[in-house]
Design a protein around this motif. Sequence first.
Motif, mmCIF file in Angstrom:
data_model
loop_
_atom_site.group_PDB
_atom_site.id
_atom_site.type_symbol
_atom_site.label_atom_id
_atom_site.label_comp_id
_atom_site.label_asym_id
_atom_site.label_seq_id
_atom_site.Cartn_x
_atom_site.Cartn_y
_atom_site.Cartn_z
ATOM 1 N N SER A 204 0.881 -1.174 0.000
ATOM 2 C CA SER A 204 0.000 0.000 0.000
ATOM 3 C C SER A 204 0.909 1.212 0.000
ATOM 4 C CB SER A 204 -0.898 -0.016 1.241
ATOM 5 O OG SER A 204 -0.103 0.066 2.402
ATOM 6 N N ASP A 245 -2.135 4.920 3.243
ATOM 7 C CA ASP A 245 -2.219 4.610 4.687
ATOM 8 C C ASP A 245 -2.637 5.829 5.516
ATOM 9 O OD1 ASP A 245 -1.158 2.146 3.957
ATOM 10 O OD2 ASP A 245 0.880 2.632 4.640
ATOM 11 N N GLN A 248 -6.225 6.373 5.546
ATOM 12 C CA GLN A 248 -6.874 5.351 6.370
ATOM 13 C C GLN A 248 -6.928 5.835 7.825
ATOM 14 O OE1 GLN A 248 -5.573 1.269 5.795
ATOM 15 N NE2 GLN A 248 -6.044 0.714 7.897
ATOM 16 N N SER A 257 -6.418 1.626 2.976
ATOM 17 C CA SER A 257 -5.473 1.850 1.864
ATOM 18 C C SER A 257 -5.461 0.610 0.965
ATOM 19 C CB SER A 257 -4.076 2.151 2.399
ATOM 20 O OG SER A 257 -3.629 1.100 3.229
ATOM 21 N N THR A 320 2.627 -4.473 6.446
ATOM 22 C CA THR A 320 1.504 -3.598 6.833
ATOM 23 C C THR A 320 1.982 -2.724 7.986
ATOM 24 O OG1 THR A 320 0.686 -5.475 8.074
ATOM 25 C CG2 THR A 320 -0.487 -4.961 6.052
ATOM 26 N N LEU A 322 1.044 0.075 9.194
ATOM 27 C CA LEU A 322 0.121 0.754 10.117
ATOM 28 C C LEU A 322 -0.076 -0.043 11.403
ATOM 29 C CD1 LEU A 322 -2.836 2.441 8.182
ATOM 30 C CD2 LEU A 322 -1.133 3.494 9.661
#
Length: 343
Positions: A204, A245, A248, A257, A320, A322
Amino acid sequence: MVAPSPTSMRVRTRKTKAVGIPTIDLSMERSELSEQVVRACEEYGFFKVVNHNVPREVVSRLEEKGTEFFSKSTSEKTQAGPATPFGYGCRNIGLNGDMGDLEYLLLHTNPLSFTETSKTIANDPTKFSCAVSDYIEEAKELACKILELVAEGLWVPDKFSLSKFIKDVDCDSVLRINHYPPVNKNQDQYEQLDQARVGFGEHSDPQILTIMRSNNVGGLQIETPDGLWLPVSPDPNEFFVMVGDALQVLTNGRFVSVRHRALTNAAEARMSMMYFAAPPLNWWISPLPKMATPHNPSLYKPFTWAQYKQAAYSLRLGDTRLDLFKVQQKEDTSIVDILVQPK
Ligand SMILES: C=C1C[C@]23C[C@@]1(O)CC[C@H]2[C@@]12CCC[C@@](C)(C(=O)O1)[C@H]2[C@@H]3C(=O)O
Ligand SMILES: O=C(O)CCC(=O)C(=O)O
Ligand SMILES: [Fe+2]
């Protein structure tokens, strides 16, 4: 140059899905338009925009400059590298060993920065940086327009609460021109195995919004919410929008995202131009006040864009990132536990 390892660079091509990508006509009536934009962001985190009013000549001028650069000899191109932080990159993506079947130019959108980088890229740096500057201006305007529609569609009181993040003179937006050379089908081992080469691995984008345009050669795929890879038909006259992101987080997870990748199983070269809209490094990112409430508390710890970028660059492309900023949820309490709690 390090040869790509066959296992990390190939993907199966069969498990894809033939459904439509949302297409949004920007000339539509505003309230219907903002609703459609929000719906597309919620459902796919990805959509195509038509009637965007970006002059064709601005796009074709940058495409021409990109083609001119990528057709240079390897040694000439290498003089404009490495792309850490800005300039020419080949195969290496980021700082942690990710590789792809592509070459690219990475530019900061600050005029002082791209004017300086242009000196190593082009024979006529003034013309090159002028094409870059005009394209950035249009992409930024389009990104702002979309963020303003998002704010309206979410009924956020201040229409500019999202676009202000990417309008500031100190914003950290970047522009990337990707070039995926053609693959010789007869000689390609992956073709024979019905597998495609990965031009740019799945990931992403960390920023708020990405505005993407490519030539007429396919390759981009997005991951749908049910985990299937959806090929995106190329459309050189239009733009594609991706939720990043940071958006998001700003929407407290209401938008997610979009994970995407680019394959290079085409006989022709593919070129994409990506504008990654980001805030200034010292700006804090946390859900807009309307998106986090006592009933729907923030899912993320606040962070600055600089902190997020640092985290992104310390991880691999497909991670990922996040997850590092998620608020720890209370120990999984089931609804039954809550209902049987004594008063
Ligand atoms: C492996 C990486 C390359 C990347 C930075 C990162 O650590 C993770 C995300 C990648 C990405 C995707 C969008 C554009 C880009 C410039 C960015 O900000 O994040 C790239 C980075 C890169 O290519 O250097
Ligand atoms: O070239 C493409 O279509 C995708 C490239 C991409 O995802 C990126 O540069 O972040
Ligand atoms: Fe991307």
